[in-house]
Every structure is written in C-alpha cells, then in structure tokens.
Design a protein around this motif. Structure first.
Motif, PDB file in Angstrom:
ATOM      1  N   SER A   1       0.814  -1.222   0.000  1.00 50.95           N
ATOM      2  CA  SER A   1       0.000   0.000   0.000  1.00 50.95           C
ATOM      3  C   SER A   1       0.840   1.261   0.000  1.00 50.95           C
ATOM      4  O   SER A   1       0.533   2.224  -0.717  1.00 50.95           O
ATOM      5  CB  SER A   1      -0.928   0.019   1.223  1.00 50.95           C
ATOM      6  N   PHE A   2       1.892   1.276   0.817  1.00 58.07           N
ATOM      7  CA  PHE A   2       2.633   2.519   1.022  1.00 58.07           C
ATOM      8  C   PHE A   2       3.885   2.643   0.168  1.00 58.07           C
ATOM      9  O   PHE A   2       4.475   3.717   0.093  1.00 58.07           O
ATOM     10  CB  PHE A   2       2.974   2.673   2.508  1.00 58.07           C
ATOM     11  N   ARG A   3       4.273   1.560  -0.472  1.00 57.64           N
ATOM     12  CA  ARG A   3       5.424   1.617  -1.373  1.00 57.64           C
ATOM     13  C   ARG A   3       4.993   1.453  -2.830  1.00 57.64           C
ATOM     14  O   ARG A   3       5.251   2.321  -3.672  1.00 57.64           O
ATOM     15  CB  ARG A   3       6.450   0.538  -0.996  1.00 57.64           C
TER      16      ARG A   3
ATOM     17  N   PRO B   1       1.714   4.069  -4.289  1.00 58.95           N
ATOM     18  CA  PRO B   1       2.096   5.428  -4.698  1.00 58.95           C
ATOM     19  C   PRO B   1       3.064   5.427  -5.884  1.00 58.95           C
ATOM     20  O   PRO B   1       2.972   6.306  -6.753  1.00 58.95           O
ATOM     21  CB  PRO B   1       2.764   5.997  -3.439  1.00 58.95           C
TER      22      PRO B   1
ATOM     23  N   TYR C   1      -2.447   8.613  -4.592  1.00 55.07           N
ATOM     24  CA  TYR C   1      -2.491   7.193  -4.251  1.00 55.07           C
ATOM     25  C   TYR C   1      -1.948   6.923  -2.854  1.00 55.07           C
ATOM     26  O   TYR C   1      -2.321   5.928  -2.227  1.00 55.07           O
ATOM     27  CB  TYR C   1      -1.811   6.354  -5.343  1.00 55.07           C
ATOM     28  N   ARG C   2      -1.108   7.812  -2.354  1.00 52.28           N
ATOM     29  CA  ARG C   2      -0.743   7.709  -0.943  1.00 52.28           C
ATOM     30  C   ARG C   2      -1.963   8.036  -0.079  1.00 52.28           C
ATOM     31  O   ARG C   2      -2.228   7.342   0.917  1.00 52.28           O
ATOM     32  CB  ARG C   2       0.416   8.654  -0.608  1.00 52.28           C
ATOM     33  N   TYR C   3      -2.716   9.080  -0.454  1.00 53.08           N
ATOM     34  CA  TYR C   3      -3.936   9.400   0.301  1.00 53.08           C
ATOM     35  C   TYR C   3      -4.899   8.213   0.291  1.00 53.08           C
ATOM     36  O   TYR C   3      -5.484   7.861   1.320  1.00 53.08           O
ATOM     37  CB  TYR C   3      -4.656  10.630  -0.272  1.00 53.08           C
TER      38      TYR C   3
ATOM     39  N   ARG D   1       1.555  10.554  -7.512  1.00 52.57           N
ATOM     40  CA  ARG D   1       1.956   9.699  -6.393  1.00 52.57           C
ATOM     41  C   ARG D   1       1.165  10.018  -5.123  1.00 52.57           C
ATOM     42  O   ARG D   1       0.715   9.126  -4.406  1.00 52.57           O
ATOM     43  CB  ARG D   1       3.453   9.883  -6.147  1.00 52.57           C
ATOM     44  N   GLU D   2       0.947  11.319  -4.864  1.00 54.09           N
ATOM     45  CA  GLU D   2       0.344  11.735  -3.599  1.00 54.09           C
ATOM     46  C   GLU D   2      -1.109  11.296  -3.471  1.00 54.09           C
ATOM     47  O   GLU D   2      -1.565  10.953  -2.378  1.00 54.09           O
ATOM     48  CB  GLU D   2       0.464  13.252  -3.437  1.00 54.09           C
TER      49      GLU D   2
ATOM     50  N   GLU E   1      -3.844   5.678   2.738  1.00 53.60           N
ATOM     51  CA  GLU E   1      -4.076   6.157   4.103  1.00 53.60           C
ATOM     52  C   GLU E   1      -5.560   6.122   4.453  1.00 53.60           C
ATOM     53  O   GLU E   1      -5.936   5.765   5.581  1.00 53.60           O
ATOM     54  CB  GLU E   1      -3.536   7.581   4.247  1.00 53.60           C
TER      55      GLU E   1
END
Length: 258
Positions: A192-194, A197, A210-212, A207-208, A215
């Motif tokens: 999820s976090f690598r 994004p 998909y980080r949201y 990228r940001e 989260e």
C-alpha cells in the motif's frame, strides 16, 4: 478566564477537524480535497484499479452485484458510482431506466456517463453529495456504494440518507476496503505505502493521491465498527463478508418495515 476561553476555542477547533488520510483538515474542506484527488486520477482510474488489485476488484464487485439480488424493474441507486462499472452491471439486471448513478465528482461521473452510453445503458446520472441525496423517501429497492464511503466526510449522515431513500425492506450493500487479517498486514502495508504510490506516479502521474487512498483505507472503521454504524443509522439484519483476507469487506443491511 482567558486561558479557559483559549481551551474552549481549541476544543471547538478540534471538533471541526476530520481525517483526510493521515492528515487532519477542516471538516468543511474535506469534500473539496477528496474531489481534487479523484479529478486527478479519473483518466487512469480504471486502469489503475486493474493494476493495483490484480483484477480482484472485478471479482469483489461481481459478488456485490450478485448479493443485491436485483430483479428486472427494481429501482436501484448506485452511490459514489465513479466510472459506473457497478451501474452498468446493475442496469443489465434491472433495466437502464431503473438505475440511477450518483457521484460527488464531476470528472469521474462524466467518464461513467460515457461508459454507460457505450454499454447501451443510458441510465440517469446525477452529480450529488451522498450526505444530501436529491431523492424522495422510499424510492429505491437497492442502494449500493463501492469503494466510496471511506471518502465521505460524515459516514453516519450518508448512511441515514441511504436508509431514507430505500423502500421498507430494501437493502444496502457497501463494498469497501477494510481491515485485513493480522498475518497479511506487513505484506499489505508494504504494498500500500510503497508500490501503490509508485504505480500511481508512473501510470497516473500522481503519487500523492495514491498515498492518500492508501491512508484513507487505514482510517476507515473495521468490519464490526462499521456494522455498528449501519445499525445506529437504522439498518437491521446487518452482516458482512470478508474477501481476500479481509482486504475488502461487503456489508449488507436492510431497511425495517417490509
């Protein structure tokens, strides 16, 4: 007295903050920030769904559609319809004129409306906030929302609205990412976090966002907690089914009075 006033002001300010992924933002700004995320990812959303879920989202949605038990002529509302893949499948069962697709995001819904036309199901498409649905009480036999409720500012209000527009005995199906089994969590967190994004950056140039999205999954209530929220909103016979180690869960509830 001044210190007390400052403490009270701080409490009031905190009361109006809400999660946006791992950030806290003003309550009245979350919807706009979510809208910006989906404006950004809309053109590549379907492609990334296939890539990031390894196609599993199609299996999850198929199970959700089957669980609606939708029949020809029934009235169906698909909330947070996005690019309308659920609405298309439901229209095959209920008939195009009996399915309404809604979303708060104009860009996503524009793509969805085009997909509905291409599939031969010109369903009504309505840009609407799930917390203030523009439909009369007791209108729909089935309400669905897939991978959308975690982004809503006030999930409790949205659930009450879904209950309101359902007919007595009607069913709500909520398909959403949830809490996976503990043994799978380290793998899922890395993914999820690598990877998510990174893939969002490469494919969608964002990228940001998909980080949201990763989260926001972690901030969504777990399966029993969300079932409790549905019960508190007025649904009965609430249950859930886990899919793929609990990565995804389908909650089902019924409006009383049938």
């Amino acid at each position: 007295m001044q210190n007390n006033n400052k403490d009270e002001a701080s409490r009031q300010e905190a009361h109006h903050q809400i999660d946006f992924g791992y950030q806290m933002v003003d309550e009245d700004k979350k919807a706009d920030q979510v809208r910006e995320v989906f404006d950004s990812v809309a053109p590549k959303y379907d492609l990334l769904n296939d890539v990031l879920s390894l196609g599993l989202h199609r299996v999850w949605k198929s199970r959700c559609i089957n669980a609606t038990e939708t029949k020809q002529g029934q009235k169906v509302l698909d909330i947070a319809s996005g690019t309308c893949d659920l609405a298309i499948a439901l229209a095959r069962r209920a008939g195009a004129g009996n399915v309404v697709a809604t979303d708060i995001n104009h860009e996503m819904l524009a793509i969805g409306a085009q997909r509905l036309l291409q599939a031969g199901f010109p369903c009504p498409v309505v840009e609407a906030d799930a917390e203030m649905l523009p439909f009369a009480d007791n209108t729909f036999d089935v309400v669905t929302v897939s991978f959308g409720i975690r982004n809503m500012t006030h999930k409790d209000r949205a659930l009450r609205e879904m209950l309101r527009v359902l007919r007595p005995g009607g069913r709500l199906l909520v398909l959403e990412f949830s809490k996976c089994q503990p043994w799978f969590k380290p793998i899922y967190d890395f993914y999820s976090f690598r990877f998510m994004p990174w893939a969002g950056g490469v494919i969608a140039g964002d990228r940001e966002s998909y980080r949201y999205l990763a989260e926001s999954i972690r901030m969504h209530p777990d399966q029993p907690t969300f079932a409790g929220m549905m019960t508190d909103a007025g649904f009965e016979r609430v249950s859930w089914k886990n899919m793929t180690f609990g990565i995804c869960a389908m909650h089902i509830g019924f409006k009383p009075g049938a």
